[in-house]
Design a protein around this motif. Structure first.
Motif, PDB file in Angstrom:
ATOM      1  N   PRO C 300     116.392  35.500 -17.562  1.00 14.62           N
ATOM      2  CA  PRO C 300     116.692  34.312 -16.743  1.00 14.62           C
ATOM      3  C   PRO C 300     117.766  34.594 -15.692  1.00 14.62           C
ATOM      4  CG  PRO C 300     116.450  33.664 -19.011  1.00 14.62           C
ATOM      5  CD  PRO C 300     116.368  35.154 -18.988  1.00 14.62           C
ATOM      6  N   GLU C 301     118.685  35.491 -16.039  1.00 15.28           N
ATOM      7  CA  GLU C 301     119.747  35.843 -15.093  1.00 15.28           C
ATOM      8  C   GLU C 301     119.154  36.377 -13.789  1.00 15.28           C
ATOM      9  OE1 GLU C 301     122.899  35.336 -15.626  1.00 15.28           O
ATOM     10  OE2 GLU C 301     123.859  36.459 -14.013  1.00 15.28           O
ATOM     11  N   VAL C 302     118.057  37.126 -13.881  1.00 17.63           N
ATOM     12  CA  VAL C 302     117.400  37.620 -12.672  1.00 17.63           C
ATOM     13  C   VAL C 302     117.027  36.454 -11.773  1.00 17.63           C
ATOM     14  CG1 VAL C 302     115.367  38.813 -11.826  1.00 17.63           C
ATOM     15  CG2 VAL C 302     116.539  39.650 -13.843  1.00 17.63           C
ATOM     16  N   TYR C 303     116.537  35.378 -12.391  1.00 17.38           N
ATOM     17  CA  TYR C 303     116.143  34.218 -11.592  1.00 17.38           C
ATOM     18  C   TYR C 303     117.357  33.424 -11.150  1.00 17.38           C
ATOM     19  CZ  TYR C 303     111.565  35.737 -12.600  1.00 17.38           C
ATOM     20  OH  TYR C 303     110.448  36.518 -12.644  1.00 17.38           O
ATOM     21  N   VAL C 304     118.455  33.525 -11.895  1.00 19.00           N
ATOM     22  CA  VAL C 304     119.698  32.940 -11.413  1.00 19.00           C
ATOM     23  C   VAL C 304     120.113  33.644 -10.129  1.00 19.00           C
ATOM     24  CG1 VAL C 304     122.148  32.699 -11.917  1.00 19.00           C
ATOM     25  CG2 VAL C 304     120.488  32.204 -13.678  1.00 19.00           C
ATOM     26  N   LEU C 305     119.838  34.952 -10.058  1.00 17.98           N
ATOM     27  CA  LEU C 305     120.221  35.708  -8.871  1.00 17.98           C
ATOM     28  C   LEU C 305     119.295  35.433  -7.699  1.00 17.98           C
ATOM     29  CD1 LEU C 305     120.875  39.219 -10.449  1.00 17.98           C
ATOM     30  CD2 LEU C 305     122.551  37.510  -9.865  1.00 17.98           C
ATOM     31  N   ILE C 306     118.059  35.012  -7.962  1.00 13.60           N
ATOM     32  CA  ILE C 306     117.111  34.938  -6.853  1.00 13.60           C
ATOM     33  C   ILE C 306     116.792  33.507  -6.446  1.00 13.60           C
ATOM     34  CG2 ILE C 306     114.937  35.025  -8.178  1.00 13.60           C
ATOM     35  CD1 ILE C 306     115.767  36.996  -5.000  1.00 13.60           C
ATOM     36  N   LEU C 307     116.776  32.547  -7.392  1.00 10.28           N
ATOM     37  CA  LEU C 307     116.346  31.199  -7.011  1.00 10.28           C
ATOM     38  C   LEU C 307     117.265  30.549  -5.973  1.00 10.28           C
ATOM     39  CD1 LEU C 307     114.985  29.611 -10.312  1.00 10.28           C
ATOM     40  CD2 LEU C 307     113.714  30.430  -8.352  1.00 10.28           C
ATOM     41  N   MET C 405     111.518  41.774   2.193  1.00  8.30           N
ATOM     42  CA  MET C 405     112.329  42.578   1.268  1.00  8.30           C
ATOM     43  C   MET C 405     112.144  42.069  -0.160  1.00  8.30           C
ATOM     44  SD  MET C 405     113.842  44.918   2.961  1.00  8.30           S
ATOM     45  CE  MET C 405     112.423  44.976   3.976  1.00  8.30           C
ATOM     46  N   PHE C 406     112.218  40.745  -0.325  1.00 11.42           N
ATOM     47  CA  PHE C 406     112.010  40.183  -1.660  1.00 11.42           C
ATOM     48  C   PHE C 406     110.580  40.439  -2.112  1.00 11.42           C
ATOM     49  CE2 PHE C 406     110.645  36.367  -4.137  1.00 11.42           C
ATOM     50  CZ  PHE C 406     111.283  36.723  -5.307  1.00 11.42           C
ATOM     51  N   GLY C 407     109.648  40.419  -1.136  1.00 12.87           N
ATOM     52  CA  GLY C 407     108.259  40.712  -1.470  1.00 12.87           C
ATOM     53  C   GLY C 407     108.115  42.104  -2.055  1.00 12.87           C
ATOM     54  N   ILE C 408     108.751  43.092  -1.409  1.00 11.86           N
ATOM     55  CA  ILE C 408     108.682  44.461  -1.939  1.00 11.86           C
ATOM     56  C   ILE C 408     109.306  44.505  -3.330  1.00 11.86           C
ATOM     57  CG2 ILE C 408     109.499  46.824  -1.618  1.00 11.86           C
ATOM     58  CD1 ILE C 408     109.404  46.343   1.386  1.00 11.86           C
ATOM     59  N   GLY C 409     110.467  43.876  -3.456  1.00  7.60           N
ATOM     60  CA  GLY C 409     111.142  43.873  -4.754  1.00  7.60           C
ATOM     61  C   GLY C 409     110.273  43.275  -5.835  1.00  7.60           C
ATOM     62  N   GLY C 410     109.609  42.171  -5.506  1.00  7.72           N
ATOM     63  CA  GLY C 410     108.790  41.509  -6.510  1.00  7.72           C
ATOM     64  C   GLY C 410     107.551  42.309  -6.866  1.00  7.72           C
ATOM     65  N   LEU C 411     106.874  42.824  -5.843  1.00 11.30           N
ATOM     66  CA  LEU C 411     105.620  43.534  -6.114  1.00 11.30           C
ATOM     67  C   LEU C 411     105.862  44.831  -6.882  1.00 11.30           C
ATOM     68  CD1 LEU C 411     103.684  42.952  -2.786  1.00 11.30           C
ATOM     69  CD2 LEU C 411     103.222  41.978  -5.029  1.00 11.30           C
ATOM     70  N   TYR C 437     115.899  46.127  -4.621  1.00 16.47           N
ATOM     71  CA  TYR C 437     115.176  45.444  -3.536  1.00 16.47           C
ATOM     72  C   TYR C 437     115.235  43.940  -3.727  1.00 16.47           C
ATOM     73  CZ  TYR C 437     113.094  48.592  -0.189  1.00 16.47           C
ATOM     74  OH  TYR C 437     112.927  49.438   0.864  1.00 16.47           O
ATOM     75  N   VAL C 438     115.224  43.505  -4.991  1.00 12.13           N
ATOM     76  CA  VAL C 438     115.299  42.064  -5.223  1.00 12.13           C
ATOM     77  C   VAL C 438     116.692  41.538  -4.898  1.00 12.13           C
ATOM     78  CG1 VAL C 438     115.110  40.256  -6.956  1.00 12.13           C
ATOM     79  CG2 VAL C 438     113.510  42.154  -6.980  1.00 12.13           C
TER      80      VAL C 438
END
Lengths: 125, 283, 601
Positions: C300-307, C405-411, C437-438
């Motif tokens: 969830p912390e990853v999504y705390v960093l990205i949302l 950039m986020f697209g590359i990180g996600g894919l 990348y994320v």
């Protein structure tokens, strides 16, 4: 904030209101019943300890069942969850769900181990 | 602009701010204690058999003092009732009743903590001794004629320390015998028999503390964290009973809300104990 | 404070002084402030300092990777002086120091820099303004939250100077490694790390309670759920992630603390042998328990960093394309799904711990499921660009480059989510490339976009556009030069744990992967240099930037722009009312190309 008064009129009643006080007096009766049940529940739990259930699983189930009833009484009546707002329920539902996920998946993860014998035979340290 | 809904309910949610706050906080507390209980279960079910020297069970049972635990449960339940009664008294505009109930609640809290520290102290001087020649024994030990005390960490004894300090023997007030379920055997003699064990004969010596077995680690961790909650809650309720009660005159509704919120926390602490008691004492 | 009756005041310099019944002193104004805006700035400044510090740690590590065994230039002698010969003999980074910098780089960047800047700084400053609230619901709790964060940061920082150095078991602090690094001195860097974490977690918990309560309770009249700006939605979901995912790590942290200080065995198995000697612990614990509890937060912390970063980007994009966000509702529901699913994907970090196939399949499935709402959000943002007359200012350039950039990180995360391909890629540089990348060109670009975008509201002055564009171009180019080669190194099998940059492992086998190390390091240094325009711009603009001529320099619709600049204590001069949705740009028939939420119909 005087301009909010029209919105807030549905808020709490003032303390000391007569009908309100009668409501509360009725609650007190309930509280005493719950108090008694909780003490009985505690004694029951302890007695169960001395009963020899054939399996550990049964012992755990009985103990947790009594504990859950006690917990329900406290939560429902002392914490007024019987008549709480929807928002509170949804927050608690989320917490309960994620707690179940945490416990369930962690336990599942620690029992679902690789059984394939390839791992054992071909492993060279 | 001032912050709205500090004590009046917001119409669409039907709640005032603090109540939303406390329920959110309690949700996070569920996750905190939930994680600890999960850890307990995981450690227990994956413990190797024979790991606890006294019994064939992997996990020790019946090592805690059940009568005291039961009494403490009753104390905490009482305090839970009195705190809800305190809130109800305020609703009925009986401030003096409120204060009496609140004082009882706080006294119960400190009684609970006092009893708990007595139990802690008892565990720190309680040892399991595995001898080379026979069955393991448990009981309170005396080394050089002194009982170890829990406030003094240097009072803890291990086999290595006994050897290093050249202690020849220890005395154990042996506990009554238990069956494989951890129950005290009915025919066993309840009076403590004192036995002297030579250091040379000891294979393993450990007090009932976190370092000896994960059971004690879990027990001390959860009860200590629970105890901190009791302490924190008691201090806040004591504040409401005396210095914080000034608010009753200025803003009675907000004061009632505060008591309700404090009460919710207090009930939660009670709830945790309702599960904690059977899990660590009885199962 | 009866400001509700006063007319809208444009006297910016005196905005905060209208109710001068108390003039707060320095301490109550800047240290013990309960105003969400001051607290936001406190968070922002501390987090930016930690960000720079974390970046410098990484630069020293990168130098060691490119030139193993050579003294670190410029700071080498300082390292030796402060940290001693054991860690930095002759200015050369020793293995222990490399490990400790690695662990602290991760910890500082995640817990002390990015979360505080997204959630603490932007969240604190902007959220109440966007929902028309006078402050947070619990201002004193807000202050306590910042103090806990700051204390946690100080403890983390102090741990560098403990005997033996700071924590060096990775930012994940896996047991039993974390419990056996220093068996003599139990109050070692790891113990500091754990205590610091307990403070940081407490801070996050207090913060998240406050944010959720504020968003639920303090929305102004007319601000219904679906009229909230997307940024507020992301803060709301983030609040829940922090609230429910952090406590298990707090529990785990306390357990590891007990393992370290009281000799318990929560995470230590029986029969553990360290350096040839049996460890004198009872054993019986489970090392995997730590990993479960850690990753229950960790994912969830990853999504705390990205949302929240996506939230910032959405605001900036809507404003600079002069168009409503495409699919606002879908984005909201997608965010909720991401938040919900993020709690049941955590063990995809643990495929290599000896998991059974059933549970691995479960986590693989949920991991694939969570990529769907993530793609919905990203796609909606891309479609929002379609047909817009995009303004290319610094904020918008950063926001636009966030998307690919986020697209590359996600894919690149998908191969790590499949357990079969993860077996090969796990713990390689590929993983480092993926998550950087994320969070680096991803989240950090959103942070910069946010700073350029909201700077005029906070300071009353615009940032310099030329410097901003130099900053953007350099950052974008060199970010990619740093992280793209890591994918290649990862595919070639380079482990992320080697402190000599793989020299021993790759010697004579594959010189290309090794030579990339030098290129990455050079690019990282260049990336650092390209942050100088930003730092100069930041301080220059605070004091001498171009003053804004209105409260709404970007012609934005959301509510923070209808407050005075900077907003006074209590934020709004009259009670705000939301009459419409958050992104009414270019409404047909309207005189202007934007219709603020507060504008009466």
């Amino acid at each position: 904030m005087s301009d909010h008064s029209s919105i807030d009129s549905s808020g709490h009643e003032a303390p000391g209101n007569d009908s309100h006080a009668q409501d509360i007096a009725g609650h007190i009766n309930t509280y005493m019943w719950i108090f008694g049940s909780l003490l009985v529940g505690t004694v029951l739990t302890v007695l169960m300890y001395y009963v020899d259930f054939s399996s550990m699983a049964m012992t755990v189930a009985v103990a947790l069942f009594i504990a859950s009833i006690k917990a329900f009484l406290v939560a429902a009546y002392f914490m007024h969850l019987m008549s709480e707002k929807k928002l509170v329920y949804s927050v608690l539902l989320l917490a309960a769900f994620f707690f179940t996920g945490l416990m369930g998946l962690t336990l599942w993860g620690s029992f679902d181990l690789p059984t394939n014998s390839i791992h054992k035979t071909s492993y060279v340290p | 602009m001032e912050i709205p809904y500090t004590y009046k309910a917001r119409p669409d949610t039907g709640l005032y701010n603090a109540k939303v706050g406390i329920w959110l906080f309690l949700a996070s507390e569920i996750m905190l204690f939930g994680a600890l209980f999960s850890a307990y279960i995981l450690l227990r079910v994956s413990a190797p058999v024979g790991f606890w020297p006294e019994t064939a069970l992997a996990w020790p049972r019946g090592l805690l003092n059940i009568p005291i635990g039961t009494f403490n449960t009753a104390v905490l339940i009482t305090s839970s009732v009195t705190v809800v009664m305190a809130w109800a008294s305020l609703q009925m505009n009986k401030f003096n009743h409120f204060r009496i109930y609140m004082v009882i609640t706080v006294l119960c809290a400190f009684a609970f903590l006092g009893i708990k520290s007595f139990e802690y102290n008892d565990k720190f001087s309680h040892y399991v001794v595995q001898t080379k020649s026979g069955k393991p024994v448990t009981g309170h030990i005396e080394v050089n004629g002194k009982h170890p005390r829990f406030w003094n960490f240097s009072d803890q004894w291990t086999l290595a320390r006994l050897t290093a300090e050249n202690v020849k023997e220890i005395s154990v007030a042996v506990d009554p015998e238990r069956d494989e379920h951890g129950h005290v055997k009915s025919h066993s003699n309840h009076a403590h028999e004192n036995r002297t064990i030579a250091t040379d004969d000891i294979q393993f010596l450990g007090s009932y503390t976190p370092a000896t077995h994960p059971f004690f680690a879990v027990y001390f961790l959860i009860t200590a964290l629970h105890g901190l909650h009791v302490l924190g809650g008691a201090l806040v309720l004591a504040y409401f009973a005396f210095p914080g009660a000034k608010m009753w005159k200025d803003n009675p509704q907000q004061f009632i809300n505060r008591i309700e919120v404090g009460g919710l926390f207090w009930h939660f602490v009670d709830l945790v104990w309702i599960f904690l008691f059977p899990v660590v004492y009885l199962l | 404070m009866q400001t509700a009756t006063q007319p809208h005041s444009h006297s910016h310099d005196h905005a905060g002084h209208d109710h001068a019944h108390h003039e707060p002193g320095f301490f109550s104004k800047y240290i013990f402030s309960t105003d969400h805006k001051i607290i936001g700035i406190q968070y922002g400044v501390s987090a930016l300092i930690f960000l720079l510090f974390g970046f410098l740690l990484m630069l020293a590590m990168r130098y060691q990777l490119a030139y193993p065994g050579q003294p670190v230039p410029v700071v080498g002698s300082l390292l030796q002086k402060f940290l001693g010969d054991d860690l930095a003999k002759g200015g050369v980074m020793q293995a222990d120091l490399y490990n400790s910098f690695g662990a602290m780089h991760g910890t500082i960047m995640v817990f002390l820099a990015i979360v505080p800047i997204l959630f603490g700084a932007f969240g604190n400053y902007v959220t109440p303004l966007q929902i028309g609230a006078p402050d947070m619901a619990f201002p004193r709790l807000n202050m306590a939250s910042f103090h806990a964060y700051f204390l946690g940061g100080v403890i983390m920082f102090a741990s560098f100077f403990t005997p033996g150095g700071s924590a060096r078991s990775g930012w994940t602090s896996y047991s039993p490694l974390a419990s056996v690094t220093d068996l003599v001195n139990r109050f070692d860097g790891q113990t500091y790390w754990l205590i610091g974490m307990v403070f940081l977690i407490t801070s996050s918990l207090l913060g998240s309670v406050n944010f959720i309560a504020t968003i639920i309770q303090l929305r102004c009249r007319g601000m219904s759920w679906m009229r909230m700006p997307f940024f507020v939605w992301t803060q709301f979901i983030t609040g829940f992630l922090l609230l429910l995912a952090f406590p298990p790590l707090e529990a785990a942290g306390i357990m590891q603390l007990m393992d370290n200080l009281f000799g318990s065995s929560f995470f230590l198995p029986a029969g553990l042998v360290v350096n040839g000697t049996a460890l004198g612990v009872s054993g019986g614990g489970s090392p995997l328990l730590w990993q479960h509890l850690f990753w229950f937060l960790g994912h969830p912390e990853v999504y705390v960093l990205i949302l929240p970063a996506i939230g910032i980007v959405a605001e900036v994009i809507a404003n600079n394309t002069r168009k409503p966000l495409w699919g606002y509702k879908s984005m909201v529901y997608a965010t909720m799904s991401v938040g919900f699913l993020s709690f049941i994907v955590w063990a995809h970090h643990m495929y290599l711990t000896g998991m059974g196939t059933k549970i691995a399949t479960f986590f693989q499935t949920t991991t694939m499921m969570i990529s769907i709402p993530s793609v919905i959000i990203l796609t909606a943002l891309f479609i929002s660009l379609w047909g817009g007359s995009i303004r290319f200012n610094s904020a918008s350039l950063f926001a636009l480059s966030f998307l690919p950039m986020f697209g590359i990180g996600g894919l690149t995360g998908l191969p790590l989510g499949f357990n079969a391909s993860d077996v090969y890629l796990h713990d390689s540089y590929y993983v480092i490339g993926h998550f950087h990348y994320v969070v680096a060109p991803g989240t950090m670009f959103a942070v910069f976009a946010g700073i350029y975008y909201w700077f005029p509201k906070i300071s009353g002055r615009l940032m310099n556009e030329t410097l901003g564009k130099i900053h953007w171009a350099g950052s974008l180019f060199f970010m990619n030069c740093v992280f793209a080669p890591m994918f290649i190194q990862g595919f070639k099998g380079m482990s992320r744990r080697m402190y000599d940059g793989g020299t021993t492992y790759f010697l004579g086998v594959d010189p290309t992967a090794l030579s990339l190390n030098k290129m990455i390091t050079m690019s990282a240094i260049a990336l650092g240099l390209f942050q100088l325009p930003f730092i100069i711009n930041f301080f220059y603009s605070i004091f001498a930037g171009k003053k804004v001529h209105s409260d709404n320099p970007w012609n934005a619709t959301t509510m923070e722009w209808s407050t005075p600049t900077p907003p006074p204590h209590g934020n709004f001069t009259s009670e705000p009312v939301a009459y419409r949705g958050p992104y009414e740009y270019s409404v047909p028939g309207s005189k202007t190309d934007f219709t603020p939420q507060t504008q009466k119909p």
